[in-house]
Design a protein around this motif. Sequence first.
Motif, PDB file in Angstrom:
ATOM      1  N   HIS A 141       4.880 -18.664  -0.896  1.00 43.18           N
ATOM      2  CA  HIS A 141       4.755 -17.427  -1.670  1.00 43.18           C
ATOM      3  C   HIS A 141       4.416 -16.255  -0.755  1.00 43.18           C
ATOM      4  O   HIS A 141       4.999 -15.167  -0.880  1.00 43.18           O
ATOM      5  N   ASP A 142       3.460 -16.475   0.170  1.00 44.21           N
ATOM      6  CA  ASP A 142       3.053 -15.413   1.105  1.00 44.21           C
ATOM      7  C   ASP A 142       4.243 -14.945   1.940  1.00 44.21           C
ATOM      8  O   ASP A 142       4.439 -13.738   2.137  1.00 44.21           O
ATOM      9  N   GLU A 143       5.028 -15.892   2.439  1.00 46.80           N
ATOM     10  CA  GLU A 143       6.203 -15.553   3.249  1.00 46.80           C
ATOM     11  C   GLU A 143       7.222 -14.763   2.437  1.00 46.80           C
ATOM     12  O   GLU A 143       7.809 -13.795   2.926  1.00 46.80           O
ATOM     13  N   TRP A 144       7.437 -15.171   1.191  1.00 47.00           N
ATOM     14  CA  TRP A 144       8.388 -14.470   0.333  1.00 47.00           C
ATOM     15  C   TRP A 144       7.918 -13.038   0.080  1.00 47.00           C
ATOM     16  O   TRP A 144       8.708 -12.087   0.183  1.00 47.00           O
ATOM     17  N   LEU A 145       6.639 -12.880  -0.236  1.00 44.41           N
ATOM     18  CA  LEU A 145       6.099 -11.543  -0.489  1.00 44.41           C
ATOM     19  C   LEU A 145       6.192 -10.658   0.751  1.00 44.41           C
ATOM     20  O   LEU A 145       6.560  -9.480   0.656  1.00 44.41           O
ATOM     21  N   ARG A 146       5.882 -11.210   1.906  1.00 42.23           N
ATOM     22  CA  ARG A 146       5.961 -10.433   3.145  1.00 42.23           C
ATOM     23  C   ARG A 146       7.412  -9.988   3.394  1.00 42.23           C
ATOM     24  O   ARG A 146       7.652  -8.846   3.795  1.00 42.23           O
ATOM     25  N   ALA A 147       8.379 -10.868   3.132  1.00 40.36           N
ATOM     26  CA  ALA A 147       9.794 -10.512   3.311  1.00 40.36           C
ATOM     27  C   ALA A 147      10.224  -9.428   2.313  1.00 40.36           C
ATOM     28  O   ALA A 147      11.023  -8.550   2.648  1.00 40.36           O
ATOM     29  N   GLU A 148       9.691  -9.480   1.090  1.00 43.91           N
ATOM     30  CA  GLU A 148      10.066  -8.511   0.052  1.00 43.91           C
ATOM     31  C   GLU A 148       9.346  -7.172   0.188  1.00 43.91           C
ATOM     32  O   GLU A 148       9.938  -6.125  -0.037  1.00 43.91           O
ATOM     33  N   PHE A 149       8.032  -7.217   0.508  1.00 43.35           N
ATOM     34  CA  PHE A 149       7.187  -6.019   0.435  1.00 43.35           C
ATOM     35  C   PHE A 149       6.552  -5.598   1.751  1.00 43.35           C
ATOM     36  O   PHE A 149       5.910  -4.560   1.821  1.00 43.35           O
ATOM     37  N   GLY A 150       6.625  -6.425   2.787  1.00 44.30           N
ATOM     38  CA  GLY A 150       5.911  -6.125   4.018  1.00 44.30           C
ATOM     39  C   GLY A 150       4.513  -6.720   3.966  1.00 44.30           C
ATOM     40  O   GLY A 150       4.247  -7.660   3.219  1.00 44.30           O
ATOM     41  N   ALA A 151       3.619  -6.151   4.739  1.00 44.60           N
ATOM     42  CA  ALA A 151       2.254  -6.687   4.823  1.00 44.60           C
ATOM     43  C   ALA A 151       1.435  -6.309   3.591  1.00 44.60           C
ATOM     44  O   ALA A 151       1.588  -5.212   3.048  1.00 44.60           O
ATOM     45  N   TYR A 182      -0.689  -5.430  -1.810  1.00 44.92           N
ATOM     46  CA  TYR A 182       0.403  -4.958  -2.651  1.00 44.92           C
ATOM     47  C   TYR A 182      -0.211  -4.301  -3.890  1.00 44.92           C
ATOM     48  O   TYR A 182      -0.241  -4.891  -4.971  1.00 44.92           O
ATOM     49  N   GLU A 183      -0.737  -3.097  -3.690  1.00 34.54           N
ATOM     50  CA  GLU A 183      -1.384  -2.325  -4.745  1.00 34.54           C
ATOM     51  C   GLU A 183      -0.514  -1.118  -5.063  1.00 34.54           C
ATOM     52  O   GLU A 183      -0.066  -0.418  -4.147  1.00 34.54           O
ATOM     53  N   TYR A 184      -0.306  -0.869  -6.361  1.00 33.78           N
ATOM     54  CA  TYR A 184       0.568   0.209  -6.794  1.00 33.78           C
ATOM     55  C   TYR A 184      -0.061   0.937  -7.977  1.00 33.78           C
ATOM     56  O   TYR A 184      -0.976   0.396  -8.609  1.00 33.78           O
ATOM     57  N   PRO A 185       0.417   2.115  -8.328  1.00 34.45           N
ATOM     58  CA  PRO A 185      -0.127   2.819  -9.497  1.00 34.45           C
ATOM     59  C   PRO A 185      -0.002   2.005 -10.792  1.00 34.45           C
ATOM     60  O   PRO A 185      -0.846   2.103 -11.674  1.00 34.45           O
ATOM     61  N   TRP A 186       1.008   1.176 -10.900  1.00 35.83           N
ATOM     62  CA  TRP A 186       1.227   0.373 -12.110  1.00 35.83           C
ATOM     63  C   TRP A 186       0.417  -0.926 -12.126  1.00 35.83           C
ATOM     64  O   TRP A 186       0.302  -1.571 -13.157  1.00 35.83           O
ATOM     65  N   GLY A 187      -0.112  -1.373 -10.958  1.00 33.57           N
ATOM     66  CA  GLY A 187      -0.853  -2.637 -10.897  1.00 33.57           C
ATOM     67  C   GLY A 187      -0.798  -3.241  -9.508  1.00 33.57           C
ATOM     68  O   GLY A 187      -0.762  -2.527  -8.506  1.00 33.57           O
ATOM     69  N   SER A 188      -0.726  -4.579  -9.441  1.00 32.30           N
ATOM     70  CA  SER A 188      -0.750  -5.244  -8.135  1.00 32.30           C
ATOM     71  C   SER A 188       0.050  -6.536  -8.162  1.00 32.30           C
ATOM     72  O   SER A 188       0.356  -7.089  -9.221  1.00 32.30           O
ATOM     73  N   VAL A 189       0.350  -7.010  -6.954  1.00 32.13           N
ATOM     74  CA  VAL A 189       0.991  -8.311  -6.760  1.00 32.13           C
ATOM     75  C   VAL A 189       0.125  -9.062  -5.762  1.00 32.13           C
ATOM     76  O   VAL A 189      -0.213  -8.530  -4.704  1.00 32.13           O
ATOM     77  N   THR A 190      -0.260 -10.295  -6.104  1.00 32.49           N
ATOM     78  CA  THR A 190      -1.073 -11.112  -5.208  1.00 32.49           C
ATOM     79  C   THR A 190      -0.503 -12.521  -5.125  1.00 32.49           C
ATOM     80  O   THR A 190       0.234 -12.958  -6.008  1.00 32.49           O
ATOM     81  N   SER A 191      -0.873 -13.198  -4.058  1.00 32.82           N
ATOM     82  CA  SER A 191      -0.568 -14.621  -3.901  1.00 32.82           C
ATOM     83  C   SER A 191      -1.918 -15.323  -3.883  1.00 32.82           C
ATOM     84  O   SER A 191      -2.763 -15.020  -3.035  1.00 32.82           O
ATOM     85  N   GLU A 192      -2.118 -16.228  -4.829  1.00 34.37           N
ATOM     86  CA  GLU A 192      -3.428 -16.846  -4.959  1.00 34.37           C
ATOM     87  C   GLU A 192      -3.327 -18.356  -5.114  1.00 34.37           C
ATOM     88  O   GLU A 192      -2.367 -18.873  -5.687  1.00 34.37           O
TER      89      GLU A 192
END
Length: 134
Positions: free
Chosen positions: A95-105, A108-118
């Motif tokens: 999951h971490d690798e996929w997120l890094r490929a999609e979003f970078g480092a 992943y905090e945004y005005p609409w919310g967040s994306v985390t790998s837990e």
Amino acid sequence: MKIQMTDGSVAFPEGTITRHMDRQAFLRSQLAKSSKVAVANEPWVTYNFIPEIGVSCNATFKEERLQQVFLLMSMPTDDPSRWTAELEQERKLKHDEWLRAEFGAPPYEYPWGSVTSEFDPRGCVSDIIVSYAE
């Protein structure tokens, strides 16, 4: 599967979940056709479904409002009789690798919310979690 950085929508071949999608709209969607209630503790309800091959999804609503989308990518080692914390840590790395490929480092905090790998040690499960702000 594609998570949009601009608005937090999660797109699958069968349809898209958006942060403004209420529970009734979700239940009318193609994605919900094969969904099952995983947890019902009103006002909270979580629906489980498989939106595409290799991905399992939970959508959690509080009353009518979508709160979170949990995404779990399948692994070749997925076998309920061999489910271990170590294998779930491997899933978290995927999951971490996929997120890094999609979003970078991260973060992943945004005005609409967040994306985390837990990794949840109590439930022994790893997820990508899309959380929507109020």
